[in-house]
Design an enzyme around this catalytic site. Structure first.
Site, PDB file in Angstrom:
ATOM      1  N   SER A 100     -10.958  -0.694   2.904  1.00  0.00           N
ATOM      2  CA  SER A 100     -10.224  -0.770   4.176  1.00  0.00           C
ATOM      3  C   SER A 100      -9.856   0.638   4.632  1.00  0.00           C
ATOM      4  O   SER A 100      -9.195   1.368   3.891  1.00  0.00           O
ATOM      5  CB  SER A 100      -8.936  -1.557   4.001  1.00  0.00           C
ATOM      6  OG  SER A 100      -9.217  -2.858   3.541  1.00  0.00           O
ATOM      7  N   ARG A 152       0.815  -1.221   0.000  1.00  0.00           N
ATOM      8  CA  ARG A 152       0.000   0.000   0.000  1.00  0.00           C
ATOM      9  C   ARG A 152       0.847   1.269   0.000  1.00  0.00           C
ATOM     10  O   ARG A 152       0.506   2.258   0.647  1.00  0.00           O
ATOM     11  CB  ARG A 152      -0.937   0.038   1.221  1.00  0.00           C
ATOM     12  CG  ARG A 152      -2.020  -1.020   1.235  1.00  0.00           C
ATOM     13  CD  ARG A 152      -3.017  -0.829   0.092  1.00  0.00           C
ATOM     14  NE  ARG A 152      -4.210  -1.642   0.269  1.00  0.00           N
ATOM     15  CZ  ARG A 152      -4.329  -2.897  -0.155  1.00  0.00           C
ATOM     16  NH1 ARG A 152      -3.322  -3.487  -0.774  1.00  0.00           N
ATOM     17  NH2 ARG A 152      -5.457  -3.552   0.028  1.00  0.00           N
ATOM     18  N   GLU A 207      -5.376   4.070   5.910  1.00  0.00           N
ATOM     19  CA  GLU A 207      -5.014   3.850   4.519  1.00  0.00           C
ATOM     20  C   GLU A 207      -5.652   4.947   3.666  1.00  0.00           C
ATOM     21  O   GLU A 207      -5.123   5.375   2.650  1.00  0.00           O
ATOM     22  CB  GLU A 207      -5.513   2.469   4.064  1.00  0.00           C
ATOM     23  CG  GLU A 207      -4.935   2.087   2.747  1.00  0.00           C
ATOM     24  CD  GLU A 207      -5.779   1.108   1.966  1.00  0.00           C
ATOM     25  OE1 GLU A 207      -5.263   0.646   0.953  1.00  0.00           O
ATOM     26  OE2 GLU A 207      -6.918   0.808   2.314  1.00  0.00           O
TER      27      GLU A 207
HETATM   28  N1  EPU Z   1     -10.744 -10.573   9.974  1.00  0.00           N
HETATM   29  C1  EPU Z   1     -11.408 -10.622  11.170  1.00  0.00           C
HETATM   30  N2  EPU Z   1     -12.438  -9.758  11.378  1.00  0.00           N
HETATM   31  C2  EPU Z   1     -12.818  -8.849  10.439  1.00  0.00           C
HETATM   32  C3  EPU Z   1     -12.126  -8.786   9.226  1.00  0.00           C
HETATM   33  C4  EPU Z   1     -11.076  -9.662   9.016  1.00  0.00           C
HETATM   34  O1  EPU Z   1     -11.108 -11.436  12.038  1.00  0.00           O
HETATM   35  O2  EPU Z   1     -13.776  -8.121  10.711  1.00  0.00           O
HETATM   36  C5  EPU Z   1      -9.682 -11.555   9.718  1.00  0.00           C
HETATM   37  C6  EPU Z   1     -10.169 -12.579   8.685  1.00  0.00           C
HETATM   38  O3  EPU Z   1     -10.865 -13.627   9.282  1.00  0.00           O
HETATM   39  C7  EPU Z   1      -8.902 -13.038   8.056  1.00  0.00           C
HETATM   40  C8  EPU Z   1      -7.998 -11.801   8.146  1.00  0.00           C
HETATM   41  O4  EPU Z   1      -8.582 -10.934   9.102  1.00  0.00           O
HETATM   42  O5  EPU Z   1      -8.295 -14.052   8.819  1.00  0.00           O
HETATM   43  C9  EPU Z   1      -7.847 -11.107   6.801  1.00  0.00           C
HETATM   44  O6  EPU Z   1      -9.153 -10.708   6.358  1.00  0.00           O
HETATM   45  P1  EPU Z   1      -9.482 -10.431   4.802  1.00  0.00           P
HETATM   46  O7  EPU Z   1      -9.127 -11.604   3.981  1.00  0.00           O
HETATM   47  O8  EPU Z   1     -10.868  -9.915   4.739  1.00  0.00           O
HETATM   48  O9  EPU Z   1      -8.456  -9.313   4.386  1.00  0.00           O
HETATM   49  P2  EPU Z   1      -7.982  -7.972   5.111  1.00  0.00           P
HETATM   50  O10 EPU Z   1      -6.550  -8.152   5.527  1.00  0.00           O
HETATM   51  O11 EPU Z   1      -8.938  -7.533   6.140  1.00  0.00           O
HETATM   52  C10 EPU Z   1      -6.922  -6.979   2.937  1.00  0.00           C
HETATM   53  C11 EPU Z   1      -6.968  -5.709   2.141  1.00  0.00           C
HETATM   54  C12 EPU Z   1      -8.244  -5.637   1.316  1.00  0.00           C
HETATM   55  C13 EPU Z   1      -8.272  -6.829   0.380  1.00  0.00           C
HETATM   56  C14 EPU Z   1      -8.195  -8.128   1.207  1.00  0.00           C
HETATM   57  C15 EPU Z   1      -8.062  -9.353   0.355  1.00  0.00           C
HETATM   58  C16 EPU Z   1      -5.673  -4.087   3.389  1.00  0.00           C
HETATM   59  C17 EPU Z   1      -5.684  -2.864   4.253  1.00  0.00           C
HETATM   60  N3  EPU Z   1      -6.859  -4.558   3.024  1.00  0.00           N
HETATM   61  O12 EPU Z   1      -7.997  -6.936   3.869  1.00  0.00           O
HETATM   62  O13 EPU Z   1      -8.190  -4.458   0.539  1.00  0.00           O
HETATM   63  O14 EPU Z   1      -9.448  -6.849  -0.414  1.00  0.00           O
HETATM   64  O15 EPU Z   1      -7.020  -8.089   2.063  1.00  0.00           O
HETATM   65  O16 EPU Z   1      -6.782  -9.400  -0.201  1.00  0.00           O
HETATM   66  O17 EPU Z   1      -4.597  -4.575   3.055  1.00  0.00           O
HETATM   67  C18 EPU Z   1      -8.801  -2.150   0.517  1.00  0.00           C
HETATM   68  O18 EPU Z   1      -7.599  -1.889   0.535  1.00  0.00           O
HETATM   69  O19 EPU Z   1      -9.659  -1.231   0.476  1.00  0.00           O
HETATM   70  C19 EPU Z   1      -9.235  -3.539   0.582  1.00  0.00           C
HETATM   71  C20 EPU Z   1     -10.515  -3.868   0.683  1.00  0.00           C
END
Ligand code: EPU
Length: 343
Positions: free
Chosen positions: A243, A169, A339
């Site tokens: 995010s 990012r 972000e």
């Molecule tokens: N999780 C939780 N609770 C929540 C949300 C997530 O426990 O409310 C846990 C999930 O269970 C999982 C982990 O966190 O084990 C990761 O969750 P997820 O796969 O939803 O991905 P994220 O890390 O929350 C990132 C990006 C997203 C992108 C997804 C998929 C960032 C800041 N965000 O989210 O990007 O779509 O991975 O690759 O890196 C964005 O930047 O706007 C965005 C949506």
């Protein structure tokens, strides 16, 4: 339109131009439709005197009030394909093209590389700024080069990959080059079939397996779209900027301490030995998931996403974000960094 014509407007509502759906106005507003307008813009007294905000798809910003300067909305359009080799094709797109539509165009042409990045809101020109990434792929993985306008020197420059300093990012356009370069065109290096699919992201692999078919570019794109639709709110229905925070990166020893205290913590080991923590897990575990105050809230299905249920002000969302960050810091000793750009 004559290239020197700069059709400025005054006191324009920015509500249609930010996916948070925040009501805010711009004192001056310009829609940039041709690259050549940039030369005239640079010489214009409004540009020289006023604070300038460049706006792409408005999908990564939180407006906290009236903008007293000049907002320039980048509306440059156009895209083209050029063969690079037997296996690869260059896809060039102007900054004002919609990112998701570009991923659909690549799919139609059976070109692989950006299917994991389907449905990311925003425009092409802002994709490199934050090195957009999802489901195991980042923009840098398919990046060839970009064209930017140097607002200090007044000419176009080409950036190759190394010069962009891409990281999670992050890029030079958020750091040393911030405010200096306006990205006008992006060139991606895409692959003709057979194309190596990226299925290593846990939830994506599960969704693809569930489909019980030999995976193709289309399967992956459709799986990503299904996951995003299930978890992330559609900005057309509920205002949001994806995010709100970055996933924080910590040292191995900090991760070890946290893991000892919170065995359920979600973390991802990075090649450099550090760990990326799932901010969504931290926020959810601090008790914020689904929280709502007035029209500002935390999405019930993905705690990393803050939402505007209708009439929240930018300051309401920003105050909520502050509270969440303080609460996560008190509970875990980890600082969350936004972000989204807070203006
Ligand atoms: N999780 C939780 N609770 C929540 C949300 C997530 O426990 O409310 C846990 C999930 O269970 C999982 C982990 O966190 O084990 C990761 O969750 P997820 O796969 O939803 O991905 P994220 O890390 O929350 C990132 C990006 C997203 C992108 C997804 C998929 C960032 C800041 N965000 O989210 O990007 O779509 O991975 O690759 O890196 C964005 O930047 O706007 C965005 C949506």
């Amino acid at each position: 339109m004559a290239v020197s014509a700069l059709p400025f407007r005054e006191n324009v509502s920015l509500k249609p131009y930010n996916t948070f759906g925040i009501e805010a106005t711009a004192r001056y507003f310009l829609e940039l439709e041709e690259e050549a307008q940039l030369f005239a813009l640079l010489k214009n007294p409004l540009f020289k005197q006023e604070r300038v905000l460049w706006l792409g798809g408005g999908s990564n910003l939180l407006l906290t009030g009236h903008f007293p300067g000049l907002v320039v909305r980048v509306a440059l359009r156009g895209r083209s394909l050029t063969p690079l080799s037997e296996e690869e094709v260059l896809l060039e797109a102007s900054a004002g093209e919609n990112w998701h539509e570009l991923t659909c165009f690549a799919r139609q042409k059976k070109l692989g590389g950006i299917e994991n990045l389907s449905l990311i809101p925003g425009q092409v020109g802002t994709a490199p700024v934050q090195n957009i990434g999802a489901y195991g792929v980042e923009l840098k993985d398919v990046f060839h080069s970009l064209q930017a306008f140097d607002l200090v020197q007044g000419h176009f420059v080409t950036f190759r990959k190394a010069a962009c300093q891409f990281a999670y990012r992050n890029s030079i356009f958020k750091q040393a080059g911030k405010g200096r370069y306006l990205i006008t065109r992006l060139v991606l290096r895409l692959r003709k079939p057979p194309h190596q699919l990226h299925l290593n992201y846990g939830s994506l692999q599960a969704e693809v397996t569930r489909r019980k078919e030999t995976p193709t570019i289309d399967t992956v794109a459709e799986a990503v779209i299904a996951i995003r639709r299930a978890k992330l709110p559609d900005p057309a229905q509920v205002g949001n900027s994806g995010s709100f925070f970055k996933n924080p990166v910590v040292t191995a020893s900090v991760h070890q301490d946290l893991h000892a205290r919170f065995p359920e913590i979600k973390a991802f080991a990075l090649p450099d030995g550090r760990y990326k923590l799932a901010a969504g897990w931290l926020i959810e575990s601090a008790g914020w998931k689904g929280y709502r105050r007035g029209d500002a809230g935390v999405h019930p299905r993905q705690a990393l996403v803050l939402v505007n249920y209708g009439a929240a002000k930018g300051t309401d969302i920003a105050a909520l974000a502050e509270e969440i960050a303080s609460s996560v810091f008190r509970t875990f000793g980890v600082r969350l960094e936004a972000e989204v750009n807070i203006i």
